[in-house]
Design a protein around this motif. Structure first.
Motif, PDB file in Angstrom:
ATOM      1  N   THR A 183     -59.189  78.997  29.813  1.00  0.00           N
ATOM      2  CA  THR A 183     -58.357  77.863  29.423  1.00  0.00           C
ATOM      3  C   THR A 183     -57.637  78.088  28.109  1.00  0.00           C
ATOM      4  OG1 THR A 183     -60.258  76.828  28.347  1.00  0.00           O
ATOM      5  CG2 THR A 183     -59.826  76.244  30.655  1.00  0.00           C
ATOM      6  N   SER A 184     -57.872  79.216  27.466  1.00  0.00           N
ATOM      7  CA  SER A 184     -57.210  79.478  26.192  1.00  0.00           C
ATOM      8  C   SER A 184     -55.791  80.017  26.391  1.00  0.00           C
ATOM      9  CB  SER A 184     -58.033  80.458  25.367  1.00  0.00           C
ATOM     10  OG  SER A 184     -58.098  81.706  26.045  1.00  0.00           O
ATOM     11  N   ALA A 185     -55.463  80.518  27.569  1.00  0.00           N
ATOM     12  CA  ALA A 185     -54.134  81.078  27.820  1.00  0.00           C
ATOM     13  C   ALA A 185     -53.117  79.948  27.948  1.00  0.00           C
ATOM     14  CB  ALA A 185     -54.151  81.916  29.089  1.00  0.00           C
TER      15      ALA A 185
END
Length: 90
Positions: free
Chosen positions: A58-60
């Protein structure tokens, strides 16, 4: 007050029935004397393997969506089949 009368009647009937059943039924049988089983630790194992763990990153950053030419093109004029257009002409 018929509800209160019903509750009093029903609860006294159930209590009387329990007293009669306690008096008329034989006493419960004590547990049979036998080896006492230690049931404190019960482990359940399965032969089936679970699927692998799925990790979502979910960091992208989310990629920008590009609209297709079908959505950007002007829609054709359906004046004759449009009921509102027919009403405006009259």
């Amino acid at each position: 007050m018929p509800i209160v009368r019903y509750v009093v009647f029903a609860s006294s009937f159930v209590a009387a029935l329990l007293f009669l059943l306690d008096r008329s039924l034989p006493p419960s049988v004590a547990r049979a004397a036998g080896p006492d089983i230690d049931r404190t630790t019960i482990r359940i194992r399965s032969t089936r393997a679970l699927p692998e763990k799925i990790i979502f990153d979910t960091s992208a950053l989310i990629a920008a969506t590009v609209s297709t030419p079908l959505f950007t093109a002007d829609s054709p004029d359906h004046g004759e089949s449009n009921a509102l257009a027919l009403l405006e002409r009259r």
